[in-house]
Design a protein around this motif. Structure first.
Motif: not given
Ligand code: SF4
Length: 328
Positions: A253-254, A290, A292-293, A296, A298-300, A303, A308, A320-322
């Motif tokens: 997780h990021p 999420c 944390f977005h 983050c 890595c946000v997509m 998110c 997730p 995490c969606w990653l």
């Molecule tokens: Fe980052 Fe998205 Fe994973 Fe949340 S779900 S930790 S925002 S990549």
């Protein structure tokens, strides 16, 4: 990999804790699930406000009102304990759960000798004579590394240093031979060298007494030293959980990766976690999707929209969606 012998002693399932306000209930713990086996130390880590201490408080039945358990179950040795009447929960807390807090003085009465407090706790929970209880108290002080326990048992809390006082609290927490120990930042107020000794002591006690230990800390260094597994919390949820080595060396997780940047050597001062840009959201402003977005890297696009759940990530699980994208 947990063996057959490691049947969970503590099981927390979909725990929800809320604080009612005039504008509706604020959800402080949201579907928190984990278990701890006898002899195992589970670390619970996260920044201030993540919900880690609240999780400990829920387990020991000491959530400060108006906070309340709004859903889920907590089971100790297969018995549900989250819905017990207060008097029954007090008995469980004294007999089966030992609590250790950051400030030893909250657990010790300054007016009585440590021996008096130990003997009283022992005799409340175990059928021993005064003499037998005193012998057991001396033995517990010895086990927790207090030198000359036969003499020190008759001293008052203020006659002990901070580190020695925390050892007394650990002895007190062990007095009734609890199955579970909940330790909330037990080393934070102590010097670094004393921290290492207390961690060593907790590890030894988990092994020798076969107690399950939940160790709440904001300090990834303590987690790395002490724990078998670790649960990382963010905004009232577990965002990653798994064996400590995997979580440390291959965080999925990021947010966990951000925390990992904060592990200093045991001999360094470690007041704070490493910087992750931004701050933990307030309960009344938990981000959608999420949580944390906003912080983050890595946000997509999905998110902020979809939350997730925990997903398999090698030996750990992370929310995490990653992982769904196969990017970890
Ligand atoms: Fe980052 Fe998205 Fe994973 Fe949340 S779900 S930790 S925002 S990549």
């Amino acid at each position: 990999m947990r063996s057959e012998a490691q049947v969970p002693l503590l099981e927390v399932e979909r725990l929800r804790v809320e604080f009612p306000t005039r504008r509706g209930a604020l959800l402080a713990l949201d579907e928190v699930s984990f278990s701890i086996a006898a002899g195992e130390i589970l670390g619970v880590v996260g920044e201030s406000g993540a919900g880690k201490s609240l999780t400990g408080a829920a387990i020991i039945g000491l959530i400060e009102p108006p906070g309340r358990i709004a859903g889920g179950e907590i089971r100790l040795d297969g018995r549900r304990i989250d819905n017990l009447p207060p008097a029954e929960m007090r008995r469980v807390r004294g007999r089966q759960i030992g609590a250790i807090f950051q400030d030893p003085l909250t657990s010790l009465n300054p007016l009585y000798t440590v021996g008096h407090q130990l003997v009283q706790t022992i005799r409340t929970h175990l059928p021993l004579s005064a003499l037998q209880a005193r012998e057991r108290a001396i033995d517990l002080l010895r086990q927790t590394g207090i030198p000359a326990p036969e003499a020190r048992i008759d001293q008052y809390p203020h006659q002990f240093s901070g580190g020695m006082r925390q050892r007394v609290v650990i002895a007190l927490a062990l007095a009734a031979e609890p199955r579970l120990i909940v330790a909330d930042e037990p080393t934070t107020a102590l010097d670094v060298s004393i921290q290492a000794q207390i961690i060593f002591l907790l590890k030894r006690l988990a092994r020798e007494h076969h107690a399950a230990v939940m160790l709440v800390t904001h300090d990834m260094g303590v987690i790395a030293e002490a724990c078998d597994r670790v649960a990382v919390m963010y905004a009232g949820r577990i965002v990653e959980i798994g064996p400590v080595q995997q979580v440390i060396h291959q965080p999925a997780h990021p947010y966990t990766r951000g925390l990992m940047g904060s592990i200093p050597a045991m001999d360094e001062d470690r007041e704070r976690l490493a910087q992750i840009d931004g701050t933990m959201p307030r309960l009344n402003a938990i981000p959608t999707g999420c949580a944390f977005h906003p912080r983050c890297a890595c946000v997509m696009p999905r998110c902020p929209q979809q939350r997730p759940e925990l997903m398999e990530a090698g030996a750990t699980r992370a929310a995490c969606w990653l992982l769904a994208e196969g990017a970890v």
